[in-house]
Design an enzyme around this catalytic site. Structure first.
Site, PDB file in Angstrom:
ATOM      1  N   GLU A  97      23.915 -20.619 -21.754  1.00  0.00           N
ATOM      2  CA  GLU A  97      24.976 -21.513 -22.875  1.00  0.00           C
ATOM      3  C   GLU A  97      24.146 -21.257 -24.187  1.00  0.00           C
ATOM      4  O   GLU A  97      22.804 -21.538 -24.253  1.00  0.00           O
ATOM      5  CB  GLU A  97      24.713 -22.944 -22.532  1.00  0.00           C
ATOM      6  CG  GLU A  97      25.438 -23.866 -23.270  1.00  0.00           C
ATOM      7  CD  GLU A  97      25.577 -25.478 -22.841  1.00  0.00           C
ATOM      8  OE1 GLU A  97      26.458 -26.212 -23.383  1.00  0.00           O
ATOM      9  OE2 GLU A  97      24.896 -25.647 -21.900  1.00  0.00           O
ATOM     10  N   TYR A 124      24.859 -38.326 -24.140  1.00  0.00           N
ATOM     11  CA  TYR A 124      24.259 -39.558 -23.405  1.00  0.00           C
ATOM     12  C   TYR A 124      22.748 -39.040 -23.179  1.00  0.00           C
ATOM     13  O   TYR A 124      22.645 -37.631 -23.034  1.00  0.00           O
ATOM     14  CB  TYR A 124      24.932 -39.957 -21.946  1.00  0.00           C
ATOM     15  CG  TYR A 124      25.024 -38.854 -21.030  1.00  0.00           C
ATOM     16  CD1 TYR A 124      24.107 -38.266 -20.356  1.00  0.00           C
ATOM     17  CD2 TYR A 124      26.379 -37.841 -21.042  1.00  0.00           C
ATOM     18  CE1 TYR A 124      24.182 -37.448 -19.125  1.00  0.00           C
ATOM     19  CE2 TYR A 124      26.361 -36.982 -20.161  1.00  0.00           C
ATOM     20  CZ  TYR A 124      25.399 -36.557 -19.272  1.00  0.00           C
ATOM     21  OH  TYR A 124      25.561 -35.491 -18.636  1.00  0.00           O
ATOM     22  N   CYS A 146      28.334 -25.442 -18.524  1.00  0.00           N
ATOM     23  CA  CYS A 146      27.298 -26.468 -18.273  1.00  0.00           C
ATOM     24  C   CYS A 146      27.907 -27.833 -17.934  1.00  0.00           C
ATOM     25  O   CYS A 146      28.311 -27.821 -16.742  1.00  0.00           O
ATOM     26  CB  CYS A 146      26.355 -26.706 -19.610  1.00  0.00           C
ATOM     27  SG  CYS A 146      24.957 -27.794 -19.127  1.00  0.00           S
ATOM     28  N   LYS A 204      34.036 -24.834 -24.672  1.00  0.00           N
ATOM     29  CA  LYS A 204      33.587 -26.028 -23.591  1.00  0.00           C
ATOM     30  C   LYS A 204      34.543 -27.374 -23.831  1.00  0.00           C
ATOM     31  O   LYS A 204      35.051 -27.586 -24.699  1.00  0.00           O
ATOM     32  CB  LYS A 204      32.104 -26.497 -23.918  1.00  0.00           C
ATOM     33  CG  LYS A 204      31.315 -27.135 -22.912  1.00  0.00           C
ATOM     34  CD  LYS A 204      29.974 -27.336 -23.210  1.00  0.00           C
ATOM     35  CE  LYS A 204      29.195 -28.388 -22.523  1.00  0.00           C
ATOM     36  NZ  LYS A 204      27.728 -28.502 -22.719  1.00  0.00           N
ATOM     37  N   GLY A 217      30.990 -29.026  39.684  1.00  0.00           N
ATOM     38  CA  GLY A 217      30.619 -27.963  40.467  1.00  0.00           C
ATOM     39  C   GLY A 217      29.234 -27.508  39.756  1.00  0.00           C
ATOM     40  O   GLY A 217      29.325 -27.219  38.649  1.00  0.00           O
ATOM     41  N   ASP A 235      26.102 -22.763  32.432  1.00  0.00           N
ATOM     42  CA  ASP A 235      27.277 -23.382  31.973  1.00  0.00           C
ATOM     43  C   ASP A 235      27.341 -24.715  32.787  1.00  0.00           C
ATOM     44  O   ASP A 235      27.638 -25.657  32.370  1.00  0.00           O
ATOM     45  CB  ASP A 235      28.360 -22.455  32.338  1.00  0.00           C
ATOM     46  CG  ASP A 235      28.711 -21.193  31.509  1.00  0.00           C
ATOM     47  OD1 ASP A 235      27.638 -21.247  30.405  1.00  0.00           O
ATOM     48  OD2 ASP A 235      29.189 -20.203  31.816  1.00  0.00           O
ATOM     49  N   SER A 262      26.107 -24.980  39.810  1.00  0.00           N
ATOM     50  CA  SER A 262      25.598 -23.561  40.261  1.00  0.00           C
ATOM     51  C   SER A 262      24.077 -23.553  40.240  1.00  0.00           C
ATOM     52  O   SER A 262      23.528 -22.521  41.010  1.00  0.00           O
ATOM     53  CB  SER A 262      26.279 -22.379  39.822  1.00  0.00           C
ATOM     54  OG  SER A 262      25.821 -22.310  38.377  1.00  0.00           O
ATOM     55  N   GLY A 305      23.289 -22.724  37.120  1.00  0.00           N
ATOM     56  CA  GLY A 305      23.162 -21.649  36.060  1.00  0.00           C
ATOM     57  C   GLY A 305      23.288 -22.607  34.718  1.00  0.00           C
ATOM     58  O   GLY A 305      23.417 -23.756  34.718  1.00  0.00           O
TER      59      GLY A 305
END
Length: 447
Positions: free
Chosen positions: A57, A133, A182, A127, A364, A370, A366, A368
């Site tokens: 700016e 402030y 800005c 702008k 189920g 999953d 297994s 494994g």
């Protein structure tokens, strides 16, 4: 919308001169020309393909001029130096450049971004939100774009667009650029929100944002989230430490973001002069298209569109300068991401069980990955609903392909989670099935 190059990936740069002099436009423009010259050379050799360059700016005069902005000597000198920059920065491999400058119009002073490309001034963006402030008192010197009388400004006998609603389209890349300055970003509804709804896919921000404790994190998060809301690229270039005064400290914080992610960023107070980044605008546009609520515009505005064309690619093969992860599809925050996934699955299953008044589940197992995940999610869902875990019936069914290791794992898992366990061997049942369909059990190449 023009076609995309490089699969929609656009290289951009936030350019913050480390050395500036307050109130000395000639010196500042010299530094700016050096940096743009470096970008032009790298573009011309194919080392880079930078198509947008954003300066901070009021970079031509310096942001911290205070009441010097009321002096015509400074304002006139800034205008002369702007036109020198327009002329001297001209190059076949120019990026589209955004430069900060104070401009007088309609008996008022405006904090502006000048848009420049290939030796031409394309337009001026004033702008909109003027801070007044804390340590900022811009309203002492500058007026908001809302106070302008019309949408044009005469410079050296030529009329240019003068509006915050100015979008720049690059025919070569498909980029459409809108501008914040800005404080515009800090407003409840930044101008760039409307820019994106009217076609912009990259927003530039010329900034002079000071540093206070924690502000850099706040600024980064704000840019990141705004780019996510607008589904766009965002280029933020802020004033460097040479702008610092007894009231304000500036760090040259530059950020390039894309749709919620920070692509590149300067370190705190390192005064890095050119910050490069690559923005995937095709991905942003695809995401916008999928988002059915994105283009519900309640307040349509008038926009001015300016078309230009950046350089053609030197080669059909795009050389990316972006550092890519060796594991791009593996989250960096694996632990928190995994926990989030589990919580989503658990919540969904728990609510399903509750709504159908079910406190039993058969799974189920297994041994494994999953089935292990399914069992863990079910256990957590039962825990959330305060159900007895014995209502989970785990069934393991060892057969021809079952190893002693996986069978042992499945049993230990069910025992550890304290669920009801059933073991149902299926080897004999499978042999009987082969006999029933008259298939030789030793023949494995027919299904």
């Amino acid at each position: 919308m023009s076609g995309f190059i490089n699969n929609g990936i656009i290289e951009v740069a936030a350019v913050a001169p480390a050395s500036i002099q307050i109130g000395n436009p000639s010196y500042n423009v010299d530094r700016m020309l050096e940096l743009i010259g470096d970008i032009n050379i790298k573009n011309s050799t194919g080392e880079r393909q930078t198509r947008i360059a954003v300066f901070p700016e009021l970079c031509i005069t310096g942001y911290s001029c205070g009441d010097l902005f009321n002096h015509s000597i400074l304002i006139n000198k800034a205008m002369n130096e702007l036109m020198r920059f327009v002329e001297k920065s001209n190059h076949e491999f120019n990026p589209i450049m955004f430069v900060g400058i104070p401009l007088r119009k309609d008996n008022q002073l405006f904090n502006c971004a000048a848009v420049i490309h290939k030796g031409k001034l394309l337009g001026i963006v004033p702008k909109t939100y003027i801070p007044n402030y804390g340590v900022f008192y811009e309203a002492r010197n500058f007026k908001s774009s809302l106070d302008r009388i019309n949408d044009e400004i005469a410079i050296n006998g030529v009329r240019y667009p003068f509006t915050p609603n100015l979008l720049i389209e690059d025919e070569a890349s498909g980029v459409v650029i809108g501008t914040d300055i800005c404080e515009d970003l800090w407003a409840p509804v930044p101008p760039s929100s409307y820019h994106c709804l009217h076609g912009a896919n990259i927003i530039v921000n010329l900034s002079a944002s000071n540093e206070t404790i924690g502000k850099s994190d706040y600024r980064r998060n704000m840019i990141r989230m705004h780019s996510a809301k607008c589904i766009c690229g965002y280029i933020y270039a802020s004033a460097t430490s040479d702008e610092s005064t007894t009231d304000n400290a500036f760090s040259g914080h530059c950020i390039i973001a894309e749709n919620g992610y920070v692509i590149s960023e300067t370190k705190f107070f390192d005064n890095k002069e050119i910050t490069y980044g690559e923005i995937d605008i095709e991905k942003c546009i695809n995401d916008r298209t999928r988002n059915s609520s994105f283009m519900i515009i309640r307040e349509k505005q008038e926009y001015r569109y300016i078309t230009t064309k950046t350089f053609d690619c030197l080669t059909d093969r795009f050389k990316s300068n972006k550092e890519l992860s060796l594991l791009p599809f593996v989250p960096q925050n694996m632990d928190s991401r995994s926990e989030e996934i589990i919580n989503i699955q658990v919540t969904g299953l728990a609510q399903r069980l509750k709504k159908i008044h079910c406190d039993k589940a058969v799974i189920g197992i297994s041994g494994g990955l999953d089935s292990t995940l399914a069992l863990m999610v079910t256990v957590e869902a039962f825990k959330l609903n305060q159900y007895d875990r014995k209502g989970i019936i785990g069934v393991t069914m060892p057969g021809f392909g079952t190893t002693s290791r996986t069978l042992d794992n499945s049993k230990k898992l069910m025992e550890a989670l304290n669920v009801t366990t059933f073991e149902i061997p299926i080897r004999d049942a499978c042999i009987q099935h082969y006999k029933d369909i008259q298939h030789d059990i030793n023949v494995h190449d027919v299904t």
